[in-house]
Design a protein around this motif. Sequence first.
Motif, PDB file in Angstrom:
ATOM      1  N   GLU A 259      -1.006   7.873  -3.512  1.00  0.00           N
ATOM      2  CA  GLU A 259       0.308   7.974  -4.127  1.00  0.00           C
ATOM      3  C   GLU A 259       1.455   7.394  -3.308  1.00  0.00           C
ATOM      4  O   GLU A 259       2.601   7.393  -3.776  1.00  0.00           O
ATOM      5  N   ASP A 260       1.215   6.905  -2.112  1.00  0.00           N
ATOM      6  CA  ASP A 260       2.286   6.241  -1.354  1.00  0.00           C
ATOM      7  C   ASP A 260       2.707   4.934  -2.015  1.00  0.00           C
ATOM      8  O   ASP A 260       3.769   4.398  -1.715  1.00  0.00           O
ATOM      9  N   GLY A 261       1.859   4.380  -2.880  1.00  0.00           N
ATOM     10  CA  GLY A 261       2.186   3.115  -3.549  1.00  0.00           C
ATOM     11  C   GLY A 261       1.248   2.004  -3.134  1.00  0.00           C
ATOM     12  O   GLY A 261       0.633   2.052  -2.070  1.00  0.00           O
ATOM     13  N   ASP A 262       1.121   0.996  -3.990  1.00  0.00           N
ATOM     14  CA  ASP A 262       0.127  -0.044  -3.739  1.00  0.00           C
ATOM     15  C   ASP A 262       0.442  -0.902  -2.519  1.00  0.00           C
ATOM     16  O   ASP A 262      -0.455  -1.523  -1.953  1.00  0.00           O
TER      17      ASP A 262
ATOM     18  N   HIS B 197       1.288   0.294   0.303  1.00  0.00           N
ATOM     19  CA  HIS B 197       1.021   1.102   1.495  1.00  0.00           C
ATOM     20  C   HIS B 197      -0.459   1.230   1.831  1.00  0.00           C
ATOM     21  O   HIS B 197      -0.804   1.862   2.834  1.00  0.00           O
ATOM     22  N   HIS B 198      -1.344   0.663   1.017  1.00  0.00           N
ATOM     23  CA  HIS B 198      -2.764   0.734   1.351  1.00  0.00           C
ATOM     24  C   HIS B 198      -3.030   0.033   2.686  1.00  0.00           C
ATOM     25  O   HIS B 198      -2.645  -1.119   2.875  1.00  0.00           O
TER      26      HIS B 198
ATOM     27  N   ASN C 187      -4.364  -1.267  -6.749  1.00  0.00           N
ATOM     28  CA  ASN C 187      -3.237  -0.648  -7.442  1.00  0.00           C
ATOM     29  C   ASN C 187      -2.851   0.704  -6.848  1.00  0.00           C
ATOM     30  O   ASN C 187      -3.592   1.308  -6.068  1.00  0.00           O
ATOM     31  N   HIS C 188      -1.715   1.187  -7.281  1.00  0.00           N
ATOM     32  CA  HIS C 188      -1.240   2.526  -6.953  1.00  0.00           C
ATOM     33  C   HIS C 188      -2.078   3.560  -7.694  1.00  0.00           C
ATOM     34  O   HIS C 188      -2.522   3.309  -8.813  1.00  0.00           O
TER      35      HIS C 188
END
Length: 258
Positions: A60-63, A65-66, A228-229
């Motif tokens: 859930e940090d966003g795509d 941030h992976h 993706n997120h």
Amino acid sequence: GITESFATTLACAISLNNKRVFLPIYSSFLQRAYDNINHDIARMNAHVVIGIDRAGLVGEDGDTHHGIFDISFLNSIPNMVICMGKDTEEIRNLLYTGFYKQQSPFCIRYERGNLEFEKTKLKEIKVGTWEYLQKQKKCKNTIISYGTDVSNIYKRFKDKNVNIINARYIKPIDKEMLKELTKTKQKIYIYETSIKTNSLGTNILEYFNHKEATNKIKLTGIDNTYVNHGNIEELKKTINLDIDYIEKDIMKYFNLEK
């Protein structure tokens, strides 16, 4: 502002003044300091311990941030050590090794999340050494992984007819153990949840290629694409890297009975 590049060069300067430095940066933000890691820390072989936070999929940090690219872009830089512990004890021992038993750049990857903590006596983990979590007699099937992935593999395959290797050092690899796998003609399955390109798997493939080995090897990991997120477990299912899928894939690859 966010100043990863400045922080990296500053860490190098502090290290060159004989201070121990720990530099924690999110994996996805470390790419902003690539030039500084390469030309300052690595080229000068500065003793900086880099904590690569949020390594792997972060949900859930966003795509953006992976943390799936750090192994790939650090792997080609000279003098770099890259490692990842399977649990808190191993992470602490890697941190101890990086600070007190090394004098070169030392990268420790760790995931977003919580792990059970138990204070244990610190000990050195020699750079470039792996360990067997499970070694079965006369077994010709070997799984190689690292981090919590290898811990999950061990839980699923404990006492089954497979060898399980904890490849805690992604760079440098354990050439002595790979030499043994070559001699015994092991069939190998490599499980990673980072980008396949320039990964542990490709390091291993390069070794076997140079040795002209005939081992059958299967790599898993993330293809050369963005993820993706979303929820971590759901994302892993989408890209066929969740532990349930991997377990079935391993069983099929090694022709193991359920």
